[in-house]
Scaffold this motif. Sequence first.
Motif, PDB file in Angstrom:
ATOM      1  N   GLN A 112       7.903   0.504  -6.934  1.00 24.84           N
ATOM      2  CA  GLN A 112       8.578   0.138  -5.766  1.00 24.84           C
ATOM      3  C   GLN A 112       7.723  -1.295  -5.028  1.00 24.84           C
ATOM      4  O   GLN A 112       8.378  -1.754  -4.472  1.00 24.84           O
ATOM      5  N   GLN A 113       6.476  -1.447  -5.431  1.00 26.34           N
ATOM      6  CA  GLN A 113       5.944  -2.562  -5.012  1.00 26.34           C
ATOM      7  C   GLN A 113       6.461  -3.792  -5.609  1.00 26.34           C
ATOM      8  O   GLN A 113       6.696  -4.885  -4.904  1.00 26.34           O
ATOM      9  N   ASN A 114       6.987  -3.750  -6.760  1.00 26.93           N
ATOM     10  CA  ASN A 114       7.854  -4.969  -7.483  1.00 26.93           C
ATOM     11  C   ASN A 114       9.058  -5.137  -6.675  1.00 26.93           C
ATOM     12  O   ASN A 114       9.431  -6.284  -6.667  1.00 26.93           O
TER      13      ASN A 114
ATOM     14  N   SER B 157      10.522  -1.153   2.891  1.00 23.44           N
ATOM     15  CA  SER B 157       9.482  -0.846   2.261  1.00 23.44           C
ATOM     16  C   SER B 157       8.711  -1.734   3.092  1.00 23.44           C
ATOM     17  O   SER B 157       8.715  -2.774   3.422  1.00 23.44           O
ATOM     18  N   ILE B 158       7.183  -1.050   3.526  1.00 24.70           N
ATOM     19  CA  ILE B 158       6.175  -2.070   4.095  1.00 24.70           C
ATOM     20  C   ILE B 158       4.992  -1.925   3.257  1.00 24.70           C
ATOM     21  O   ILE B 158       4.204  -0.874   3.270  1.00 24.70           O
ATOM     22  N   PRO B 159       4.655  -2.898   2.407  1.00 24.59           N
ATOM     23  CA  PRO B 159       3.423  -3.103   1.592  1.00 24.59           C
ATOM     24  C   PRO B 159       2.245  -3.142   2.627  1.00 24.59           C
ATOM     25  O   PRO B 159       2.023  -3.855   3.566  1.00 24.59           O
TER      26      PRO B 159
ATOM     27  N   LEU C 285       5.755   3.260   3.193  1.00 27.91           N
ATOM     28  CA  LEU C 285       4.487   2.369   3.177  1.00 27.91           C
ATOM     29  C   LEU C 285       3.766   2.434   1.715  1.00 27.91           C
ATOM     30  O   LEU C 285       3.606   3.552   1.181  1.00 27.91           O
ATOM     31  N   LEU C 286       3.534   1.316   1.224  1.00 24.20           N
ATOM     32  CA  LEU C 286       3.339   0.904  -0.038  1.00 24.20           C
ATOM     33  C   LEU C 286       1.929   0.632  -0.350  1.00 24.20           C
ATOM     34  O   LEU C 286       1.176  -0.381   0.357  1.00 24.20           O
ATOM     35  N   GLY C 287       1.292   0.998  -1.535  1.00 26.54           N
ATOM     36  CA  GLY C 287       0.091   0.500  -1.869  1.00 26.54           C
ATOM     37  C   GLY C 287      -0.258   1.112  -3.236  1.00 26.54           C
ATOM     38  O   GLY C 287       0.441   2.300  -3.609  1.00 26.54           O
ATOM     39  N   GLN C 288      -0.996   0.313  -4.202  1.00 21.36           N
ATOM     40  CA  GLN C 288      -1.465   1.110  -5.423  1.00 21.36           C
ATOM     41  C   GLN C 288      -2.346   2.333  -5.282  1.00 21.36           C
ATOM     42  O   GLN C 288      -2.232   3.313  -6.196  1.00 21.36           O
TER      43      GLN C 288
END
Length: 466
Positions: free
Chosen positions: A41-43, A179-181, A227-230
């Motif tokens: 999803q980050q990509n 999406s919100i990184p 909400l996105l993050g590794q």
Amino acid sequence: MTTKVTAAETAAQKEYAEKVRELNSARELPPIAHVHSFGCQQNVSDGEKIKGMLAMMGYGFSDSADGADLVLFNTCAVRENAEDRVFGNLGALKHNKKLKPDMLIGVCGCMVQQEHITERIKKSFPYVDMVFGTHVLHTLPQLIYEALTTHKRQISIPQMDGVIAEGIPLRRESKLKASIPIMYGCNNFCTYCIVPYVRGRERSRDPEEIVREAEQLVADGYKELLLLGQNVNSYGRGTDVDFPELLRRINALPGDFRIRFMTSHPKDCTHELIDTIRDCEKVSRHLHLPFQSGSDRILKRMNRRYDREKYLELVNYAKEQIPGLSLTSDIIVGFPGETYEDFCDTVSLIREVKFSSLFTFIYSPREGTPAAAMEDPVTRAEKGKWFAELLAAQEEIAAENEQKLIGTSHRLLCDAKGTADGYMSGHSEGTAVVEFPGDESMIGKFINVRIEECDGIFKGKIITEE
């Protein structure tokens, strides 16, 4: 220390974007770009930024590389098959370049942040015009301008801990879900994972920037924020706001919307986070908590920094605090040194937890990670047998979970047409996708539905419509 792209650098990229736009406006026909994002999803989120910048430069878009004036592959490095697909697609573009010599071909993202991959592209794919890493995504306007005006190959892959670039324009894929990184990079260094090497160290966005973005998305009519993050659980390094507090701030925004997040690392998952999910009515009752292996011995070799007991304690607490919680996870089968007994520990864990769904993978060695150098005596064929056994166990659990959902009520976000005429489809707060009688006027609305049956697809009946 987090490095932020300065206002001056951002302004310089906007100037390059305007220069490219001027070049494109002089063309006989508006240029068309094809952007394909592989992986997580980050990509996908990075791909929306790429498209936003390209739109600013005057590009239109196509779902096909055929006839495109610019083709850009935004790559993933987590598993070997994703890399193989990129190389296969690059090979196919040789024909496109012959037909259209002035087209631009670019490769970016996690995969090219690895030196051996970049060297292979340089040597084997001479018709690729741009290769740039994860830390310089915001410089795309400059890279395209230089490629167009100098006709020289652009290579930009700095080795650094990464940056945060605000203010990049976005071309979002959906009008309902955004999406919100919230952070980038990873400090965990699990022995199998390439992410810290290609995404850099952890760095968190300013909480005010995140809340402001969320507020604007809600005002624009978005109904679900991801909400996105590794590792979202470690959000907040360098700020005075941790992840539970960030969730509470976004939850407090006015409007009717839903909040999701991924991915959580068990070592940083806390009772406070679980309590926050429980207390915040807009946060989905879904927790994606990858455990990777049910064997303490393998978890230690993976450098996961929790054990089976710790994981089960978190899961049981979450189930107690959040009725109806949907739990999902990731599993790696056949990690180097794993025995069948270790694998059986994984199967016993999934039977105990009864996950809603699982993302399962056979171990894929990543060059440069510690696990790639570990002795790995179990054959691929044997790992395949274990994998099939795991899937069979999860299928049993899934069937059991499906029956438990019959007769339960859910608030769905209607987001698509169903598989049959006269039916629409919606996602629950968890992972269930339910079809119900309706029409396309319902898309974008929250609908209360009771699940009536499941014949491979959940079918429901509307209770009330909002």
